[in-house]
Scaffold this motif. Sequence first.
Motif, short mmCIF file in Angstrom:
data_model
loop_
_atom_site.label_atom_id
_atom_site.label_comp_id
_atom_site.label_asym_id
_atom_site.label_seq_id
_atom_site.Cartn_x
_atom_site.Cartn_y
_atom_site.Cartn_z
N ALA A 26 46.10 58.82 27.69
CA ALA A 26 45.13 57.91 28.29
C ALA A 26 45.83 56.93 29.21
CB ALA A 26 44.37 57.14 27.21
N ALA A 27 45.42 56.91 30.48
CA ALA A 27 45.90 55.87 31.39
C ALA A 27 45.49 54.51 30.83
CB ALA A 27 45.32 56.08 32.78
N LEU A 28 46.28 53.49 31.12
CA LEU A 28 46.03 52.17 30.55
C LEU A 28 46.29 51.09 31.59
CD1 LEU A 28 45.60 50.31 27.99
CD2 LEU A 28 48.08 50.45 27.68
N ILE A 29 45.43 50.09 31.62
CA ILE A 29 45.64 48.93 32.47
C ILE A 29 45.95 47.73 31.58
CG2 ILE A 29 44.44 47.23 33.91
CD1 ILE A 29 45.40 49.60 35.49
N LYS A 80 48.70 38.79 35.67
CA LYS A 80 48.83 39.98 36.50
C LYS A 80 48.14 41.16 35.83
CE LYS A 80 53.35 40.38 36.79
NZ LYS A 80 54.69 40.98 37.04
N THR A 81 47.66 42.07 36.64
CA THR A 81 47.04 43.30 36.16
C THR A 81 47.81 44.48 36.72
OG1 THR A 81 44.83 42.31 35.98
CG2 THR A 81 44.94 44.70 36.20
N ILE A 82 48.37 45.31 35.84
CA ILE A 82 49.20 46.43 36.27
C ILE A 82 48.96 47.64 35.38
CG2 ILE A 82 51.08 45.01 37.20
CD1 ILE A 82 52.59 45.43 34.59
N ALA A 83 49.41 48.81 35.86
CA ALA A 83 49.39 50.01 35.02
C ALA A 83 50.28 49.76 33.80
CB ALA A 83 49.88 51.21 35.81
N GLY A 84 49.77 50.11 32.63
CA GLY A 84 50.51 49.86 31.40
C GLY A 84 50.64 51.10 30.54
N GLY A 85 51.17 50.88 29.35
CA GLY A 85 51.47 51.97 28.43
C GLY A 85 52.96 52.23 28.42
N GLN A 113 39.43 50.41 37.11
CA GLN A 113 40.70 50.37 36.38
C GLN A 113 41.50 51.66 36.59
OE1 GLN A 113 41.23 47.41 35.30
NE2 GLN A 113 39.10 46.79 35.58
N GLY A 114 40.79 52.78 36.63
CA GLY A 114 41.47 54.05 36.89
C GLY A 114 42.11 54.05 38.27
N LYS A 115 41.39 53.50 39.26
CA LYS A 115 41.94 53.42 40.61
C LYS A 115 43.18 52.54 40.65
CE LYS A 115 37.46 54.12 42.91
NZ LYS A 115 36.40 53.48 43.73
N LEU A 116 43.14 51.45 39.88
CA LEU A 116 44.31 50.56 39.83
C LEU A 116 45.52 51.28 39.24
CD1 LEU A 116 42.67 47.22 38.58
CD2 LEU A 116 43.76 47.61 40.80
N PHE A 117 45.29 52.06 38.17
CA PHE A 117 46.39 52.80 37.56
C PHE A 117 47.00 53.78 38.55
CE2 PHE A 117 48.32 56.22 35.13
CZ PHE A 117 48.99 55.55 34.12
N VAL A 118 46.15 54.53 39.23
CA VAL A 118 46.62 55.51 40.22
C VAL A 118 47.40 54.82 41.34
CG1 VAL A 118 45.84 57.09 42.03
CG2 VAL A 118 44.86 57.24 39.74
N CYS A 119 46.86 53.72 41.84
CA CYS A 119 47.51 53.01 42.94
C CYS A 119 48.88 52.48 42.54
CB CYS A 119 46.60 51.86 43.41
SG CYS A 119 47.27 50.91 44.79
N ASN A 120 48.95 51.87 41.35
CA ASN A 120 50.21 51.29 40.90
C ASN A 120 51.28 52.35 40.68
OD1 ASN A 120 51.85 50.26 38.13
ND2 ASN A 120 51.69 48.77 39.78
N MET A 121 50.92 53.44 40.02
CA MET A 121 51.90 54.48 39.73
C MET A 121 52.33 55.22 41.00
SD MET A 121 52.51 54.08 36.54
CE MET A 121 53.39 55.55 36.01
N SER A 122 51.38 55.52 41.89
CA SER A 122 51.73 56.24 43.11
C SER A 122 52.57 55.37 44.04
CB SER A 122 50.47 56.73 43.83
OG SER A 122 49.65 55.65 44.22
N SER A 123 52.30 54.06 44.07
CA SER A 123 53.08 53.17 44.94
C SER A 123 54.52 53.05 44.46
CB SER A 123 52.43 51.79 45.01
OG SER A 123 52.49 51.12 43.75
N ASN A 124 54.76 53.40 43.20
CA ASN A 124 56.12 53.40 42.65
C ASN A 124 56.76 54.79 42.67
OD1 ASN A 124 57.02 50.65 41.39
ND2 ASN A 124 54.83 50.81 40.96
N GLY A 125 56.14 55.71 43.40
CA GLY A 125 56.73 57.02 43.63
C GLY A 125 56.51 58.05 42.56
#
Length: 365
Positions: A26-29, A80-85, A113-125
Amino acid sequence: MGAEPLLPTANESQPAAPLILGLQPAALIDHVARVDPSLLDRIPGDRGGSMPVGMEELENILREVKSYILSSPDVLTSFKTIAGGSVANTIRGLSAGFGVSCGIIGAYGDDQQGKLFVCNMSSNGVNLSRLRMIKGPTAQCVCLVDAMGNRTMRPSLSSAVKVQANELTRDDFKGAKWLVMRYSIFNMEVIEAAVKMAKQEKVFVSLDLASFEMVRDFRSPLLQLLESGDIDLCFANEDEAKELIGGEKDADPEVALEFLAKHCQWAVVTLGANGCIAKHGKEIVRVPAIGESKATDATGAGDLFASGFLYGLVKGLSLEKCCQLGSCSGGSVIRSLGGEVTPENWQWMHKHLQIKGLPVQEIPQ
């Protein structure tokens, strides 16, 4: 609606298989806030630890936190709000801080929240071609951090989307070198399916023991997983290690290290400010913590330790150097809020790695 893989864009079609994959069903914010005790007194449940809450209660806590911050200009606060887990933290650290090709297997919801997870992880490569989108909510967690760096967490996970065991295929693991997982009794079917397919594809498996509560309450299935011989690398902190061998407060972590080493090629026990101990084959090393720093937030320390250690392994470094990389990487994340290392703290880490004569990549911007 079934799970839908996140498709690569046209200019990244058929990307090479990531060297290291993370399994986070499960993706997590994470919503992370620095607060003082006056707010913690107004949050349901005891301070410290993690207590699951429903989505409505999580939203109420978030409103309380944001109101508190806006009305407390003289108090040192931040949010702050970021991708977590745990797994996401490890994979993001490997990709952004060490330049390792990484991907993540799991699912996120069709919400903001799903969009935020995708954006954060993809922006980190991070490669997201194995991440599925499922209709429904993405998991969230409020993380409240006090002045001592201690965390009070309120996750909302029960209604969140996650990938199921029957949605995994061997293609998810093909071409990778390592699979990174976190122990959870609630994801055992997915874990067992992933381990089976990873082994069929000759992928090494790394397992983090997650929490001393998880080890204590679900020790039997954990022992079965370890005794299967399919776990190649296991990380445990001192509390988890003690629970693994019976829960005695004065238990020697080296006893747990020996136990883990019977079943895993690499065994690591982290000891907080006292560094770590690790064993591979007949070799045992003890490495002190690197750098002097008061923890701003302990979130992600073990996750980023795993990032550094795994980087050392894929580089073919000695056990001692793997531990030094882990210690330095773990030390970098506690210097700021949340489980994501800032560019300034990557610079701090790289400086200490250079002092130790350890390999570093270009500093992230």
